[in-house]
Design an enzyme around this catalytic site. Structure first.
Site, short mmCIF file in Angstrom:
data_model
loop_
_atom_site.label_atom_id
_atom_site.label_comp_id
_atom_site.label_asym_id
_atom_site.label_seq_id
_atom_site.Cartn_x
_atom_site.Cartn_y
_atom_site.Cartn_z
N CYS A 188 57.69 13.40 59.48
CA CYS A 188 56.26 13.71 59.50
C CYS A 188 55.84 14.33 60.82
CB CYS A 188 55.43 12.48 59.17
SG CYS A 188 55.63 11.16 60.36
N ASP A 233 57.10 12.39 68.94
CA ASP A 233 57.41 11.34 69.91
C ASP A 233 58.91 11.18 70.10
OD1 ASP A 233 55.03 10.32 71.06
OD2 ASP A 233 54.48 9.54 69.10
N GLU A 245 60.57 6.95 65.76
CA GLU A 245 60.11 7.93 66.75
C GLU A 245 60.47 7.50 68.17
OE1 GLU A 245 55.83 8.45 66.50
OE2 GLU A 245 55.49 6.33 66.14
N HIS A 285 47.40 16.19 70.24
CA HIS A 285 46.82 15.86 68.94
C HIS A 285 45.74 16.86 68.52
CE1 HIS A 285 49.07 12.15 69.36
NE2 HIS A 285 49.11 12.24 68.04
C1 PEP Z 1 55.19 11.99 65.76
O1 PEP Z 1 55.26 11.37 66.81
O2 PEP Z 1 55.99 12.90 65.43
C2 PEP Z 1 54.11 11.70 64.79
C3 PEP Z 1 54.11 12.22 63.59
O3 PEP Z 1 53.10 10.90 65.21
P1 PEP Z 1 51.95 11.37 66.24
O4 PEP Z 1 52.12 12.85 66.46
O5 PEP Z 1 50.66 11.03 65.64
O6 PEP Z 1 52.27 10.58 67.45
MG MG Z 2 54.11 9.55 67.08
#
Ligand code: PEP
Ligand code: MG
Length: 550
Positions: free
Chosen positions: A500, A453, A429, A187
């Site tokens: 996303c 994910d 996801e 992250h």
């Molecule tokens: C993902 O898992 O692709 C996502 C957009 O959520 P995060 O990266 O915050 O887990």
């Molecule tokens: Mg995610």
């Protein structure tokens, strides 16, 4: 020349001084004082400095998030002057402790006393007093909260950075990030991309503390960092800096243009953000909406549960600033690498497979309810959509919808305005959500695929690990086929589907996304214009699904 090679995780070339992140906790505290009077003087000075900081923070919070947010800092300021707390520190100083030890002792004693009280409000104040004690201690040790005590912008170096640490940094002071550990899917790397700050991770032992203060060039695309570069390396960096500037000028011509292919297929190009502050970058890059607001960063940046009012102010600010463009706000997705102390989660062997995201919300209905109330209240100020993360089953979605209905009924009763037609969506996801996508699609208004994910769970590959290399492959046909299955299910039910996850910004897959019929791509703000330029050059009807083949 010192040349280091790591993994480029956020594009861009930058030059600046290396500055090692300071963590207050790492410094050892001396316990016995050699001059008690001097310690008392230091303590008074540190308290005064803390008061000044807290007053400034309260003003900033009031301006940015309202009176309730300011209250937190005002309470902290009251603690600094609390008579009992000060007596406790003075007693420790008189026993011959250093000022650092005295404030630590007083902080621990007070926190323990508050935690033992019957009253839940007073118990929650234990975290505040610890925070206040840490602030005074940091001031005694000359350690700046937030880790950067430099007037000029720097390239921030660290072993690794937790998302909460990244979030609390003063972004105006950061030119780039270089870390020993980390991976491109962590992250922190995602935040760097959102902020449009070049970053390199995985530098390991090459990144030594003695490089502190030296001027470096870093390239967040190739993962190269150089100190005192030789002529050839310097020329290469400088050429890239110039190209970067030219590219920026070229991309500016894309502003105001439609996201449509040459043969008329539309794509919604939205942005991923982590805080209201990021909206400025969305607007300056002409993002057409927000496809993912990671609301958990509000929780990560706080030392206690953000209140309904604090959340409402943050969501409202984003919704209003976007002026009627869609803002998809994801409900709290903590757990795994995003740990928040005050949630007091049980330690788990496999946190990525544990109690995270929607599982926490369904297990803790009051936490969920407060967030949903804030979201629905904000829906009166723009085009808010609510999205639930880590869904695996239809019953989870039904529970989420039930929680929404309950909140709407409460707001109706209170006469609070909100948008009854607020769109509800889910993140696709997990492999389970792909396999039951047809049933899920009948329950919601949209899907957004979290490819970070989805890759992790489909390929059984830890997204945090930096040594899985080629095994962590978001372009794997299994992931792309999962994407197509989810898209087919969405379109069969007549709902839209976006991406996303980080894969959405992979321009080499744009053809595949167009062929699959993806309706929306949500990317970091700095990726909007390059993506628009590619979309406008594409011919959708000639795009193929060949990347889905093994
Ligand atoms: C993902 O898992 O692709 C996502 C957009 O959520 P995060 O990266 O915050 O887990
Ligand atoms: Mg995610």
């Amino acid at each position: 020349m010192i040349l280091m090679q790591g993994k480029g995780v956020s594009k861009g070339v930058v030059k600046g001084p290396i500055y090692f992140y300071q963590r207050a906790e790492t410094a050892a505290v001396q316990t016995a004082a050699s001059d008690p009077e001097e310690e008392k003087r230091r303590m008074e000075e540190a308290k005064e400095r803390s008061m000044d900081q807290l007053n400034a923070l309260a003003d900033k919070a009031r301006e940015e998030a309202g009176d309730e947010a300011a209250m937190l800092f005002e309470t902290h300021a009251m603690f600094v002057e609390d008579e009992d707390f000060c007596d406790c520190m003075t007693a420790a100083l008189e026993e011959g402790c250093t000022a650092e030890r005295a404030v630590e002792t007083a902080g621990e004693q007070f926190a323990a006393m508050l935690a033992a009280m019957d009253d839940a409000y007073m118990q929650a104040r234990a975290a505040d007093i610890k925070d206040v004690a840490r602030r005074i201690r940091n001031n005694l040790m000359g350690v700046t909260e937030g880790g950067i005590d430099s007037e000029e912008p720097v390239i921030l170096a660290a072993d690794d950075l937790a998302p909460s640490e990244t979030l609390q940094l003063d972004k105006r002071k950061i030119l780039g990030f270089v870390t020993q550990g980390g991976s491109s899917n962590s992250h922190t790397a995602i935040l760097a991309r959102t902020m449009g700050i070049p970053a390199i991770c995985g530098l390991g032992d090459q990144l030594k503390q003695e490089l502190n203060g030296r001027t470096a060039y870093i390239d967040g695309e190739t993962g190269k960092a150089a100190i005192e570069p030789d002529d050839i390396t310097l020329n290469a960096f400088q050429a890239k800096l110039e190209k970067q500037q030219e590219m920026k000028t070229l991309m500016d011509t894309m502003k105001g243009q439609e996201d449509v292919t040459l043969d008329g297929q539309h794509m919604m190009v939205y942005c991923n953000i982590g805080s209201p502050e990021d909206v400025a970058a969305v607007l300056s890059n002409d993002g057409q909406g927000i496809g993912l607001f990671r609301s958990e960063f509000l929780y990560l940046a706080a030392s206690d549960y953000p209140t309904e009012e604090e959340q409402f102010q943050a969501y409202k600010e984003v919704a209003s600033a976007m002026g009627g463009k869609r803002v998809v706000i994801r409900t709290l997705d903590i757990g795994a690498d995003k740990q928040v102390d005050y949630f007091e989660m049980q330690k788990e062997e496999n946190p990525a497979l544990g109690v995270r995201a929607i599982r926490i919300c369904l297990n803790r209905p009051e936490v969920f309810r407060i967030q949903l109330r804030a979201l629905y209240r904000a829906s009166a100020y723009g085009k808010v959509a609510i999205m639930f993360p880590m869904i695996t089953s239809v019953w989870e979605v039904k529970e989420c919808k039930r929680a929404c209905r309950k909140v709407m009924a409460e707001l109706d009763k209170e006469g609070v305005p909100y948008n009854k037609d607020t769109e509800l969506g889910i993140m696709v996801e997990t492999p389970a959500s792909v396999l039951v996508a047809e049933e899920l699609a009948r329950e919601v208004d949209f899907f957004s695929v979290g490819t970070n994910d989805l890759t992790q769970y489909t390929l059984a590959c830890d997204r945090q690990a930096n040594d899985l290399g080629k095994f962590f492959d978001p372009r794997h046909p299994a992931v792309l086929r999962a994407l197509k299955m989810a898209a087919d299910a969405a379109h069969k039910a007549g709902i839209w589907i976006g991406i996303c996850g980080e894969l959405g910004a992979d321009l080499t897959l744009l053809e595949t996304f167009l062929a699959i019929g993806i309706d929306e791509l949500s990317v970091s703000p700095s990726a909007v214009l390059p993506l628009r330029a590619e979309i406008r050059k594409s011919i959708a009807k000639t795009c193929t699904l060949e990347k889905l083949e093994c």
